[in-house]
Write an enzyme that holds these catalytic residues in place. Sequence first.
Site, mmCIF file in Angstrom:
data_model
loop_
_atom_site.group_PDB
_atom_site.id
_atom_site.type_symbol
_atom_site.label_atom_id
_atom_site.label_comp_id
_atom_site.label_asym_id
_atom_site.label_seq_id
_atom_site.Cartn_x
_atom_site.Cartn_y
_atom_site.Cartn_z
ATOM 1 N N ASP A 93 0.825 -1.212 0.000
ATOM 2 C CA ASP A 93 0.000 0.000 0.000
ATOM 3 C C ASP A 93 0.862 1.266 0.000
ATOM 4 O O ASP A 93 1.950 1.279 0.558
ATOM 5 C CB ASP A 93 -0.920 -0.020 1.231
ATOM 6 C CG ASP A 93 -2.092 0.944 1.080
ATOM 7 O OD1 ASP A 93 -2.379 1.372 -0.059
ATOM 8 O OD2 ASP A 93 -2.720 1.266 2.096
ATOM 9 N N ASN A 149 -10.862 -3.326 -5.985
ATOM 10 C CA ASN A 149 -10.109 -2.326 -6.771
ATOM 11 C C ASN A 149 -10.777 -1.951 -8.100
ATOM 12 O O ASN A 149 -10.407 -0.965 -8.737
ATOM 13 C CB ASN A 149 -8.664 -2.786 -7.030
ATOM 14 C CG ASN A 149 -7.764 -2.657 -5.819
ATOM 15 O OD1 ASN A 149 -6.796 -3.407 -5.670
ATOM 16 N ND2 ASN A 149 -8.073 -1.727 -4.931
HETATM 17 C C1 FPP Z 1 -2.104 0.051 -3.304
HETATM 18 O O1 FPP Z 1 -1.637 1.380 -3.328
HETATM 19 C C2 FPP Z 1 -1.578 -0.656 -4.434
HETATM 20 C C3 FPP Z 1 -2.334 -1.246 -5.392
HETATM 21 C C4 FPP Z 1 -3.799 -1.250 -5.386
HETATM 22 C C5 FPP Z 1 -1.697 -1.897 -6.546
HETATM 23 C C6 FPP Z 1 -0.450 -2.666 -6.210
HETATM 24 C C7 FPP Z 1 0.233 -2.984 -7.470
HETATM 25 C C8 FPP Z 1 1.568 -2.884 -7.657
HETATM 26 C C9 FPP Z 1 2.555 -2.575 -6.586
HETATM 27 C C10 FPP Z 1 2.096 -3.216 -8.976
HETATM 28 C C11 FPP Z 1 2.343 -4.681 -8.941
HETATM 29 C C12 FPP Z 1 2.890 -5.121 -10.160
HETATM 30 C C13 FPP Z 1 3.001 -6.407 -10.472
HETATM 31 C C14 FPP Z 1 3.730 -6.739 -11.672
HETATM 32 C C15 FPP Z 1 2.402 -7.481 -9.640
HETATM 33 P P1 FPP Z 1 -2.690 2.542 -3.429
HETATM 34 O O2 FPP Z 1 -2.864 2.901 -4.852
HETATM 35 O O3 FPP Z 1 -3.926 2.153 -2.706
HETATM 36 O O4 FPP Z 1 -1.938 3.665 -2.667
HETATM 37 P P2 FPP Z 1 -2.586 4.809 -1.778
HETATM 38 O O5 FPP Z 1 -3.208 4.132 -0.593
HETATM 39 O O6 FPP Z 1 -1.406 5.622 -1.408
HETATM 40 O O7 FPP Z 1 -3.571 5.542 -2.655
#
Ligand code: FPP
Length: 232
Positions: free
Chosen positions: A14, A62
């Site tokens: 996250d 998501n």
């Molecule tokens: C949460 O951060 C992250 C996600 C919903 C996506 C996670 C995906 C990746 C790290 C890319 C993975 C890639 C591969 C190839 C598996 P957020 O967007 O909720 O962050 P925030 O809470 O700061 O808004």
Amino acid sequence: MPEAPMNHLAIIMDGNGRYAKSLGHPRLWGHRKGAEAFERTIRLCAKYGVRVLTVYAFSTENWKRPEEEVSGLFSLMVEYCTKKLPTMVEAGIRIKFLGERTRLPQKVQDAVKLCEESTAAGDKVLVQIALNYGGRDDIVRAARAAMQDGIAPEELTEEKLSSYLDTAGVPDPDLILRTGGEARLSNFLLWQAAYSEMLVMPVYWPEFDEPHFLEAMEYFQKRDRRFGGLTK
Ligand code: FPP
């Protein structure tokens, strides 16, 4: 190094969005940096003997994000699953996906299949990528599959149900780590988390590197895992 080895590390990655925002970049830029952190973490698992790494890449919730972010995330995953494949194979990484697949775009389903088939012989680190995954959905799909197999109610034990989950045959996580500072499970590995240790780190996922990894390992080693029993 570890007295009690950490065999299975699970991560809620996250903070990509907040990291991007803090530096004045779009959210997708943050996810790209997050994918780099994911790659680093696989290498760290190989280096420190963690046999299973499970990451939460896309939850059943998501889909509520803007279409542009959802399709950007999928493109990033397809890119990783294809471009990085030779390196993964060479490093003995085996990749498996958790989650419901039929709702994923066809190009993602194809990449998932290619990735799993090409890395099937990897025996160093098993990387489970949770994609369109929800813990409740995992349990419901498992229960349905057991019913479809004609399992009688009295035959349904914890072991039996486990054998129908996406994680069948894989030991439960020793530690569930969440970056980004929020202390929530967010529908990740609900069944499998029964006795997992938990650690929330304030670092944004794209910043996660070796010192954080070692901090998590050290935290785990200091735990006294009793699995519901008494202290010795
Ligand atoms: C949460 O951060 C992250 C996600 C919903 C996506 C996670 C995906 C990746 C790290 C890319 C993975 C890639 C591969 C190839 C598996 P957020 O967007 O909720 O962050 P925030 O809470 O700061 O808004």
